[in-house]
Write an enzyme that holds these catalytic residues in place. Structure first.
Site, PDB file in Angstrom:
ATOM      1  N   GLU A 116       7.072  -6.536   0.908  1.00 44.27           N
ATOM      2  CA  GLU A 116       5.903  -6.619   1.780  1.00 44.27           C
ATOM      3  C   GLU A 116       4.822  -7.798   1.568  1.00 44.27           C
ATOM      4  OE1 GLU A 116       5.126  -4.626   4.571  1.00 44.27           O
ATOM      5  OE2 GLU A 116       6.174  -3.008   4.295  1.00 44.27           O
ATOM      6  N   LYS A 129      -2.042  -1.750  -3.826  1.00 39.86           N
ATOM      7  CA  LYS A 129      -3.135  -0.384  -3.849  1.00 39.86           C
ATOM      8  C   LYS A 129      -2.176   0.903  -3.758  1.00 39.86           C
ATOM      9  CE  LYS A 129      -5.987   1.936  -0.671  1.00 39.86           C
ATOM     10  NZ  LYS A 129      -6.449   1.789   0.868  1.00 39.86           N
ATOM     11  N   LYS A 180       0.814  -1.171   0.027  1.00 36.86           N
ATOM     12  CA  LYS A 180       0.222  -0.105  -0.153  1.00 36.86           C
ATOM     13  C   LYS A 180       1.005   1.301  -0.082  1.00 36.86           C
ATOM     14  CE  LYS A 180      -3.700   2.287   2.460  1.00 36.86           C
ATOM     15  NZ  LYS A 180      -4.607   2.494   3.605  1.00 36.86           N
ATOM     16  N   ARG A 197     -10.439  10.515   1.644  1.00 33.88           N
ATOM     17  CA  ARG A 197     -10.411  11.471   2.727  1.00 33.88           C
ATOM     18  C   ARG A 197     -11.420  12.230   2.620  1.00 33.88           C
ATOM     19  NH1 ARG A 197      -3.621  11.370   3.165  1.00 33.88           N
ATOM     20  NH2 ARG A 197      -3.868   8.905   2.909  1.00 33.88           N
TER      21      ARG A 197
HETATM   22  C1  PBG Z   1      -7.375   3.512   5.562  1.00 36.92           C
HETATM   23  C2  PBG Z   1      -7.623   3.343   3.984  1.00 36.92           C
HETATM   24  C3  PBG Z   1      -7.478   4.414   3.109  1.00 36.92           C
HETATM   25  C4  PBG Z   1      -7.940   3.955   1.792  1.00 36.92           C
HETATM   26  C5  PBG Z   1      -8.657   2.446   2.079  1.00 36.92           C
HETATM   27  N1  PBG Z   1      -8.131   2.289   3.521  1.00 36.92           N
HETATM   28  C6  PBG Z   1      -6.813   5.723   3.076  1.00 36.92           C
HETATM   29  C7  PBG Z   1      -5.531   6.035   3.505  1.00 36.92           C
HETATM   30  O1  PBG Z   1      -4.694   5.119   3.347  1.00 36.92           O
HETATM   31  O2  PBG Z   1      -5.051   7.088   3.551  1.00 36.92           O
HETATM   32  C8  PBG Z   1      -7.964   4.522   0.617  1.00 36.92           C
HETATM   33  C9  PBG Z   1      -8.962   4.030  -0.472  1.00 36.92           C
HETATM   34  C10 PBG Z   1      -9.279   4.792  -1.542  1.00 36.92           C
HETATM   35  O3  PBG Z   1      -8.747   5.856  -1.772  1.00 36.92           O
HETATM   36  O4  PBG Z   1     -10.161   4.616  -2.154  1.00 36.92           O
HETATM   37  N2  PBG Z   1      -8.419   3.189   6.305  1.00 36.92           N
END
Ligand code: PBG
Length: 333
Positions: free
Chosen positions: A241, A256, A204, A214
């Site tokens: 990872e 991701k 990620k 957000r």
């Molecule tokens: C963390 C989380 C995030 C996303 C999914 N799980 C936000 C981040 O890491 O800031 C982002 C998913 C998206 O942008 O569609 N809870």
């Protein structure tokens, strides 16, 4: 002279033969995109009476408990592979208490839909503290304001138990703490939740493409997540990872965002011994949706093309905000 020319140099190798008709193209198509390959992320917000649109994600809403039930039923009806729930609490604190409270919005929402649709699709929950903390970080902070890895693991294990008890079938470990997969697996097993599966958000990246998300969760974050999410410059680290998560017992690993990281996805897919998923994140969805709203491209075709490319790069399943819309329009195979 002319004869010799055409016999020797005219193209005998003609790839276009296989593109000449719809039937031929269908027969030789390599990659399939069906509803079962897609997981729909859903936002549920505490205190809402009716769904509320998210301005930066056209077509996506924050749900009330009632509208969440309805859309989860539609997702099941459309044959999607699963739903991934994110909770937006009414109040937050330093340790994200709402995440472990059985009456916290995410756990309440999970209970509300697990019974209804849990046999038809896989009910999944985001396991991370960022929606629940007043500072917006994915973990708890130490005295100097840094994200404390091992103290965060204790919160994650408690959150995992709460989610499993609420009926979540697959926990999405998206916090990027070291050791989170092993810690959560051990805690679940010790509590008798051996059937609850773990999706490790292994690779990620610290991405600008999370911007609209957000908004969707009313994020309180002011800084960034670069001490725990990966540097977009590093492909090898993403592979590392994923290998660590496999060793720690992940049932599924994920890359991701998706589109900007197809190289990492392909490498992980080549190495993984478990299913590999990818998350086409909020910003990746939104840039297509916004361009489509302006009439600059065909939104459905662009979403489909992006999803097919992610499947082609090695994803067994994809999280996509367009999943239900595309399935209901009959655009999937
Ligand atoms: C963390 C989380 C995030 C996303 C999914 N799980 C936000 C981040 O890491 O800031 C982002 C998913 C998206 O942008 O569609 N809870």
């Amino acid at each position: 002279m002319t004869d010799t020319f055409s016999r020797d140099l005219a193209p005998r190798i003609r790839p276009r033969r296989l593109r000449q008709s719809a039937a031929m193209r269908r027969l030789v198509s390599e990659t399939e995109l069906s509803p079962r390959h897609l997981v729909l992320p859903l936002f549920v917000r505490e205190g809402l009476d009716a769904p509320q649109p998210i301005a930066s994600m056209p077509g996506v809403e924050q749900h009330s408990l009632d509208s969440l039930r309805r859309i989860a039923a539609e997702a099941a009806e459309a044959g999607l592979g699963g739903v991934m729930l994110f909770g937006v609490p009414a109040s937050r604190d330093a340790v994200g208490s709402g995440a472990t409270d059985p009456e916290g919005i995410l756990n309440v929402a999970t209970r509300a839909i697990a019974d209804e649709v849990g046999d038809a699709l896989v009910v999944q929950t985001d396991l991370c503290l960022d929606e629940f903390t007043d500072h917006g970080h994915c973990g708890v902070l130490d005295a100097r304001g840094r994200v404390d890895n091992d103290a965060t693991l204790e919160r994650y294990t408690a959150m995992a138990i709460a989610q499993a008890e609420a009926g979540s079938q697959l926990l999405g470990l998206s916090g990027m703490m070291d050791g989170q997969t092993a810690a959560v697996r051990t805690a679940l097993d010790d509590a008798g939740h051996t059937d609850v599966a773990l999706l490790a958000y292994s690779a990620k990246y610290a991405s600008a493409f999370y911007g609209p998300f957000r908004d969707a969760v009313d994020s309180q974050l002011t800084g960034d997540r670069r001490t725990y999410q990966l540097d977009p410059a590093n492909g090898r680290e993403g592979v590392r990872e994923a290998l660590i998560d496999l060793e720690e017992g992940a049932d599924v690993v994920m890359v991701k965002p998706a589109l900007a990281y197809l190289d990492v996805l392909r490498q992980v897919a080549d190495l993984s011994t478990v299913p590999v998923w990818a998350y086409m994140v909020s910003g990746e969805y939104a840039m297509i949706a916004a361009a489509a709203q302006n009439g600059w491209l065909d939104g459905d075709r662009a979403q489909l093309e992006a999803l097919i490319s992610i499947r082609r790069a090695g994803a067994d399943a994809v999280l996509s905000y367009a999943a239900l819309d595309l399935a209901q329009k009959g655009l999937l195979s």
